[in-house]
Structure formats: C-alpha cells, structure tokens
Motif scaffolding. Structure first.
Motif, PDB file in Angstrom:
ATOM      1  N   SER A 199      38.271 -27.800 -96.111  1.00 51.62           N
ATOM      2  CA  SER A 199      38.095 -27.079 -97.366  1.00 51.62           C
ATOM      3  C   SER A 199      37.192 -27.819 -98.359  1.00 51.62           C
ATOM      4  CB  SER A 199      39.460 -26.849 -98.020  1.00 51.62           C
ATOM      5  OG  SER A 199      40.038 -28.085 -98.385  1.00 51.62           O
ATOM      6  N   ILE A 200      36.739 -29.002 -98.009  1.00 53.08           N
ATOM      7  CA  ILE A 200      35.923 -29.793 -98.941  1.00 53.08           C
ATOM      8  C   ILE A 200      34.566 -29.124 -99.131  1.00 53.08           C
ATOM      9  CG2 ILE A 200      34.780 -31.984 -99.357  1.00 53.08           C
ATOM     10  CD1 ILE A 200      36.986 -33.341 -97.771  1.00 53.08           C
ATOM     11  N   PHE A 201      34.188 -28.867-100.367  1.00 60.34           N
ATOM     12  CA  PHE A 201      32.867 -28.325-100.678  1.00 60.34           C
ATOM     13  C   PHE A 201      31.938 -29.415-101.203  1.00 60.34           C
ATOM     14  CE2 PHE A 201      30.504 -24.403-101.184  1.00 60.34           C
ATOM     15  CZ  PHE A 201      29.434 -24.817-101.956  1.00 60.34           C
ATOM     16  N   SER A 202      32.490 -30.284-102.033  1.00 56.75           N
ATOM     17  CA  SER A 202      31.699 -31.392-102.556  1.00 56.75           C
ATOM     18  C   SER A 202      32.625 -32.554-102.899  1.00 56.75           C
ATOM     19  CB  SER A 202      30.901 -30.966-103.793  1.00 56.75           C
ATOM     20  OG  SER A 202      31.768 -30.557-104.827  1.00 56.75           O
ATOM     21  N   MET A 203      32.034 -33.721-103.010  1.00 51.93           N
ATOM     22  CA  MET A 203      32.774 -34.922-103.386  1.00 51.93           C
ATOM     23  C   MET A 203      32.051 -35.586-104.544  1.00 51.93           C
ATOM     24  SD  MET A 203      35.398 -35.511-101.259  1.00 51.93           S
ATOM     25  CE  MET A 203      35.616 -37.246-100.890  1.00 51.93           C
ATOM     26  N   GLY A 204      32.822 -36.216-105.386  1.00 52.88           N
ATOM     27  CA  GLY A 204      32.229 -36.907-106.520  1.00 52.88           C
ATOM     28  C   GLY A 204      32.876 -38.260-106.745  1.00 52.88           C
ATOM     29  N   VAL A 255      29.872 -40.164-112.145  1.00 50.91           N
ATOM     30  CA  VAL A 255      28.907 -41.156-111.678  1.00 50.91           C
ATOM     31  C   VAL A 255      27.917 -40.533-110.687  1.00 50.91           C
ATOM     32  CG1 VAL A 255      28.608 -43.305-110.395  1.00 50.91           C
ATOM     33  CG2 VAL A 255      30.518 -43.061-112.008  1.00 50.91           C
ATOM     34  N   ALA A 256      28.443 -39.892-109.652  1.00 48.62           N
ATOM     35  CA  ALA A 256      27.577 -39.320-108.621  1.00 48.62           C
ATOM     36  C   ALA A 256      28.345 -38.249-107.856  1.00 48.62           C
ATOM     37  CB  ALA A 256      27.094 -40.402-107.657  1.00 48.62           C
ATOM     38  N   GLY A 257      27.584 -37.318-107.268  1.00 49.24           N
ATOM     39  CA  GLY A 257      28.212 -36.268-106.483  1.00 49.24           C
ATOM     40  C   GLY A 257      27.366 -35.881-105.298  1.00 49.24           C
ATOM     41  N   ILE A 258      28.024 -35.315-104.273  1.00 48.98           N
ATOM     42  CA  ILE A 258      27.318 -34.920-103.059  1.00 48.98           C
ATOM     43  C   ILE A 258      27.947 -33.648-102.513  1.00 48.98           C
ATOM     44  CG2 ILE A 258      28.759 -36.387-101.564  1.00 48.98           C
ATOM     45  CD1 ILE A 258      26.155 -36.928 -99.933  1.00 48.98           C
ATOM     46  N   SER A 259      27.102 -32.704-102.112  1.00 51.12           N
ATOM     47  CA  SER A 259      27.622 -31.516-101.447  1.00 51.12           C
ATOM     48  C   SER A 259      27.956 -31.879-100.015  1.00 51.12           C
ATOM     49  CB  SER A 259      26.593 -30.385-101.495  1.00 51.12           C
ATOM     50  OG  SER A 259      25.413 -30.749-100.803  1.00 51.12           O
ATOM     51  N   TRP A 260      29.082 -31.370 -99.529  1.00 52.79           N
ATOM     52  CA  TRP A 260      29.601 -31.872 -98.255  1.00 52.79           C
ATOM     53  C   TRP A 260      28.772 -31.403 -97.065  1.00 52.79           C
ATOM     54  CZ3 TRP A 260      32.203 -35.936 -98.243  1.00 52.79           C
ATOM     55  CH2 TRP A 260      32.981 -36.327 -97.160  1.00 52.79           C
ATOM     56  N   LEU A 261      28.277 -30.191 -97.089  1.00 49.40           N
ATOM     57  CA  LEU A 261      27.509 -29.703 -95.952  1.00 49.40           C
ATOM     58  C   LEU A 261      26.028 -30.047 -96.067  1.00 49.40           C
ATOM     59  CD1 LEU A 261      29.112 -26.190 -95.323  1.00 49.40           C
ATOM     60  CD2 LEU A 261      29.509 -28.345 -94.117  1.00 49.40           C
ATOM     61  N   GLY A 319      32.794 -25.740-105.418  1.00 46.64           N
ATOM     62  CA  GLY A 319      31.416 -25.748-105.884  1.00 46.64           C
ATOM     63  C   GLY A 319      30.887 -27.128-106.169  1.00 46.64           C
ATOM     64  N   THR A 320      29.790 -27.132-106.915  1.00 47.09           N
ATOM     65  CA  THR A 320      29.110 -28.386-107.258  1.00 47.09           C
ATOM     66  C   THR A 320      28.797 -28.408-108.749  1.00 47.09           C
ATOM     67  OG1 THR A 320      26.993 -27.351-106.640  1.00 47.09           O
ATOM     68  CG2 THR A 320      28.099 -28.683-104.958  1.00 47.09           C
ATOM     69  N   ASN A 321      29.791 -28.143-109.571  1.00 52.09           N
ATOM     70  CA  ASN A 321      29.591 -28.153-111.010  1.00 52.09           C
ATOM     71  C   ASN A 321      29.669 -29.545-111.605  1.00 52.09           C
ATOM     72  OD1 ASN A 321      29.251 -25.314-111.421  1.00 52.09           O
ATOM     73  ND2 ASN A 321      31.417 -25.071-110.985  1.00 52.09           N
ATOM     74  N   TRP A 322      30.341 -30.461-110.899  1.00 49.93           N
ATOM     75  CA  TRP A 322      30.437 -31.879-111.273  1.00 49.93           C
ATOM     76  C   TRP A 322      31.178 -32.098-112.589  1.00 49.93           C
ATOM     77  CZ3 TRP A 322      29.469 -33.037-106.724  1.00 49.93           C
ATOM     78  CH2 TRP A 322      28.355 -32.557-106.032  1.00 49.93           C
ATOM     79  N   VAL A 350      23.537 -35.819-106.748  1.00 53.00           N
ATOM     80  CA  VAL A 350      23.253 -35.837-108.184  1.00 53.00           C
ATOM     81  C   VAL A 350      23.860 -37.115-108.757  1.00 53.00           C
ATOM     82  CG1 VAL A 350      25.351 -34.540-108.737  1.00 53.00           C
ATOM     83  CG2 VAL A 350      23.425 -34.505-110.318  1.00 53.00           C
ATOM     84  N   TYR A 351      23.199 -37.669-109.777  1.00 51.63           N
ATOM     85  CA  TYR A 351      23.615 -38.943-110.354  1.00 51.63           C
ATOM     86  C   TYR A 351      23.621 -38.890-111.873  1.00 51.63           C
ATOM     87  CZ  TYR A 351      22.618 -40.730-105.674  1.00 51.63           C
ATOM     88  OH  TYR A 351      22.606 -40.944-104.329  1.00 51.63           O
TER      89      TYR A 351
END
Length: 123
Positions: A30-35, A48-54, A102-105, A59-60
């Motif tokens: 179920s992971i979409f993104s990690m930060g 600090v930073a984020g990454i889309s899982w797929l 999502g990737t709203n961070w 983003v930093y």
C-alpha cells in the motif's frame, strides 16, 4: 498497517556522512511514497526529503539539496537517506514516514511513522 523502523543514526563530525535506513514491514503493497522528516530540540518537525515508491521521483527541502540523497529499494521495502557534508544544524531526530495515497509531502498526509533515530553533528 505498515511498520517502519529507522536505523543508522549516530554522532558524526561536521563535514562527515551518515546513511539512514527505514525498513518497512506489514502491508507494504500500500506504500505510495516515503518521506524523511526531522525535529531538532525546541523546533517543529520539518520535511527533509521524499520519494515516490514506484517511480522513484524525489523532492528535497532547500536546506539539504545537494547534500542529502533519498533512495529506495523496493525489493527490500527499505528507504534510505544518504547525508553528506553534515552540519551542526542537521542535528535532530530523523523520522521516516509512509503515505498510502500521494506525494503531497505534508506531515499530516503521512499515515505511518517510525520511532525516529538521533543524528548529532558536532562542530
């Protein structure tokens, strides 16, 4: 649910490097993104930073651009934060977090959090 466990923190001199890891377990599909976030004493937690899982898009925060690199290993369900040229102002507890949608961070968008790992940079 997803469980997150950070590791790799420690004490390092200014200019040094550390690599943080965040191992995910449970419903990792179920992971979409990690930060990665951090919280210094007396301050609010900050992104600090984020990454889309797929797709692996990253983003930093401006404060770490060019010094930190976020990456992930999907096969190991693990995210990493490579931190180079560390400064005393990078001292904080670092948390990884997972967003299922999502990737709203934004901090409130993240669904699960690790317990944090301490990073201390001496001058």
């Amino acid at each position: 649910q997803v469980q997150l466990v950070e590791s790799g923190g420690g004490l390092v001199q200014a200019g040094g490097s550390l690599r943080l890891s965040c191992a995910a377990s449970g419903r990792t599909i179920s992971i979409f993104s990690m930060g990665w976030f951090r919280q210094a004493p007396g301050k609010e937690r900050e992104f600090v930073a984020g990454i889309s899982w797929l797709g692996g898009n990253t983003v930093y925060a401006d404060s770490v651009k060019g010094r930190f690199t976020i990456s992930r290993d999907n096969a190991k369900n693990t995210a990493y934060l490579q931190m180079n040229s560390l400064k005393p102002e990078d001292t904080a507890v670092y948390y990884c977090a997972e967003d299922q949608y999502g990737t709203n961070w934004r901090e409130y968008e993240f669904d699960y959090w690790g317990q944090g790992t301490q990073v201390t940079v001496s001058s």
